[in-house]
Scaffold this motif. Structure first.
Motif, PDB file in Angstrom:
ATOM      1  N   CYS A  99     -18.299  -7.809  12.004  1.00  0.00           N
ATOM      2  CA  CYS A  99     -17.273  -7.866  10.959  1.00  0.00           C
ATOM      3  C   CYS A  99     -15.861  -8.001  11.513  1.00  0.00           C
ATOM      4  O   CYS A  99     -14.951  -8.342  10.754  1.00  0.00           O
ATOM      5  N   CYS A 136     -10.376  -4.935  10.324  1.00  0.00           N
ATOM      6  CA  CYS A 136     -11.526  -5.714   9.866  1.00  0.00           C
ATOM      7  C   CYS A 136     -11.649  -5.490   8.359  1.00  0.00           C
ATOM      8  O   CYS A 136     -10.995  -4.594   7.819  1.00  0.00           O
ATOM      9  N   MET A 138     -13.611  -3.992   6.416  1.00  0.00           N
ATOM     10  CA  MET A 138     -14.012  -2.661   5.933  1.00  0.00           C
ATOM     11  C   MET A 138     -13.135  -1.545   6.498  1.00  0.00           C
ATOM     12  O   MET A 138     -13.462  -0.369   6.310  1.00  0.00           O
ATOM     13  N   MET A 140     -12.958  -0.440   9.397  1.00  0.00           N
ATOM     14  CA  MET A 140     -13.660   0.380  10.397  1.00  0.00           C
ATOM     15  C   MET A 140     -12.884   0.354  11.709  1.00  0.00           C
ATOM     16  O   MET A 140     -12.797   1.337  12.420  1.00  0.00           O
TER      17      MET A 140
END
Ligand SMILES: [Cu+2]
Length: 149
Positions: A99, A136, A138, A140
């Motif tokens: 990702c 990224c 999300m 994270m």
């Protein structure tokens, strides 16, 4: 008298049974606590430990400020220090799949799809000063763009 001895025996036996019960509960309790601790430890293994690192943009031959960020288990460096108002070129050297192939600077409305095992360039002018996150999709993996006056 015989009845009194019988009562006494029953009382003493009850005390012994109660003591054994309390002891058993205590050891069960600490056992349960140990299990809980183990769970917490294994959960914390999932957290990524990111070493903070700083990088300064340099002024290139085109008069732009430029910096290169390697992406592998995080952004390296993960804090980029730039100047406000000067066009910025960031080279992302993506050394993994996943990702992190999408990079987003949401405060500057900049989003780009990178190519794994290749270098991609992101260009924009940081027009406000402060600390901004890039990440990224999300969130994270996070980095910081520090824009100085
Ligand atoms: Cu992600």
């Amino acid at each position: 008298m015989k009845q009194f001895t019988l009562y006494l025996t029953i009382i003493i036996l009850s005390i012994i049974i109660a003591s054994v019960n309390i002891f058993a509960q205590c050891s069960m309790g600490s056992g349960g606590h140990k299990q809980h601790t183990q769970k917490t430890e294994s959960h914390s293994e999932h957290k990524k430990i990111v070493t903070p690192s700083k990088g300064y943009a340099f002024i290139n031959d085109d008069g732009m400020q430029e910096a290169t960020i390697t992406i592998k288990d995080g952004y390296h460096p993960n804090t980029i220090i730039v100047k406000k108002g000067i066009p910025l070129r960031l080279n992302f050297d993506l050394q993994e799949e996943g990702c992190t192939a999408t990079i987003s600077f949401k405060d500057f409305d900049v989003k780009k799809l990178l190519t794994p095992f290749d270098i991609a360039t992101v260009e924009f002018t940081p027009d406000s000063s402060g600390s901004f996150t890039f990440a990224c999709p999300m969130n994270m993996i996070e980095g910081t763009l520090l824009v100085k006056e």
